[in-house]
Write an enzyme that holds these catalytic residues in place. Structure first.
Site, PDB file in Angstrom:
ATOM      1  N   ARG A  71      10.571   7.717   3.842  1.00 40.80           N
ATOM      2  CA  ARG A  71      10.350   9.120   4.192  1.00 40.80           C
ATOM      3  C   ARG A  71      11.156   9.530   5.425  1.00 40.80           C
ATOM      4  NH1 ARG A  71       3.964   9.314   4.395  1.00 40.80           N
ATOM      5  NH2 ARG A  71       4.410  11.375   5.279  1.00 40.80           N
TER       6      ARG A  71
ATOM      7  N   ARG B 162       0.831  -1.195   0.000  1.00 40.22           N
ATOM      8  CA  ARG B 162       0.000   0.000   0.000  1.00 40.22           C
ATOM      9  C   ARG B 162       0.868   1.249   0.000  1.00 40.22           C
ATOM     10  NH1 ARG B 162      -2.292  -0.100   6.262  1.00 40.22           N
ATOM     11  NH2 ARG B 162      -0.333   0.498   7.283  1.00 40.22           N
TER      12      ARG B 162
ATOM     13  N   ASP C  77       0.638   5.537   1.071  1.00 41.53           N
ATOM     14  CA  ASP C  77      -0.129   6.450   1.904  1.00 41.53           C
ATOM     15  C   ASP C  77      -0.739   7.585   1.092  1.00 41.53           C
ATOM     16  OD1 ASP C  77       0.447   5.030   4.201  1.00 41.53           O
ATOM     17  OD2 ASP C  77       2.228   6.220   4.672  1.00 41.53           O
TER      18      ASP C  77
ATOM     19  N   TYR D 226      11.953   2.721  -4.751  1.00 40.21           N
ATOM     20  CA  TYR D 226      11.241   3.967  -4.468  1.00 40.21           C
ATOM     21  C   TYR D 226      12.134   5.144  -4.851  1.00 40.21           C
ATOM     22  CZ  TYR D 226       7.464   1.880  -1.664  1.00 40.21           C
ATOM     23  OH  TYR D 226       6.368   1.173  -1.237  1.00 40.21           O
TER      24      TYR D 226
END
Length: 247
Positions: free
Chosen positions: A198, A51, A53, A111
């Site tokens: 992050r 998933r 965010d 990512y």
């Protein structure tokens, strides 16, 4: 019944994340809504590689679902895109073995995180880049990155809300590239914890500004304490870039 694997892209700023949530617009809900329409009211479960965010984007998210429809494989992409909202695009569709699993078969993920270091905020990119207009020490950044490579317990670099117990992950590559005052961090690993990329980016930016020394990364990892790492960079700069499978 056949199983299809789709690679999709989406603009995360339009959604409250990928996963279905009550009374929220999500990527999964939109896709399952389209499949329900195509299957004349039957619910079709969509499984993703993971998933994302709210605000987080995808360039190469991987999903799978099962279908009994006899649509030719080369027609599925057009059929789905004709019904999906403009913020979601199906890039490819392939028939896979019935035991293929978009999440559990993942070998590694990539990512990318984009940081605008321009002095002036670009209002047109506010949903796609983290505006961070400060001078950064690239030598310190490169030194700090080395300490993340390898297999570590990343408890200090994941959200306290993380439910998984095993917080060991392996990072194979981290690099950063600057072009036109946009700094792009690239991460490749066997998996990433909730908010892990992050938080790493937020910590690296603090190193780049001189608030932390590169070698502090070692002790932060060892302490396994989220409060020891840096701030969580906002979701708008993060992109799920590519999902890799063994084949």
């Amino acid at each position: 019944m056949k199983r299809l694997n789709c690679i999709i892209a989406y603009d995360g700023s339009a959604f409250s994340g990928y996963q279905i949530q009550p009374n929220q617009r999500t990527v999964q809900a939109e896709i399952e809504g389209v499949l329900r329409k195509m299957h004349k009211g039957s619910d079709i479960r969509v499984v993703a590689s993971g998933r994302t965010d709210a605000g987080v984007h995808a360039v190469g998210q991987s999903i799978h679902f099962d279908t009994h429809l006899n649509i030719p494989i080369n027609k599925w992409k057009t059929a789905l895109n004709s019904l999906l909202p403009e913020e979601i695009s199906v890039l490819s569709v392939h028939k896979v073995d019935s035991d293929f699993h978009a999440r559990f078969d993942v070998n590694k993920k990539e990512y990318r995180y984009q940081v605008s270091i321009k002095k002036d905020r670009d209002v047109f990119m506010r949903n796609y880049q983290f505006h961070y207009p400060y001078q950064l020490d690239y030598i310190a950044l490169k030194e700090a990155i080395k300490y993340f490579i390898g297999t570590h317990d990343f408890t200090s670099f994941c959200s306290a809300k993380t439910e998984v117990e095993d917080k060991y992950r392996t990072i194979y590559e981290i690099e950063f590239m600057e072009q036109d005052d946009v700094l792009t961090f690239r991460f490749v690993g066997n998996g990433f914890l909730y908010n892990m990329v992050r938080i790493i980016v937020g910590t690296l930016l603090e190193v780049g500004q001189g608030y932390r020394k590169p070698e502090e990364i070692v002790s932060i990892l060892e302490q396994r304490d989220r409060t020891k790492a840096g701030k969580t960079a906002p979701g708008n700069g993060l992109y799920l870039w590519k999902v890799y499978y063994d084949n």
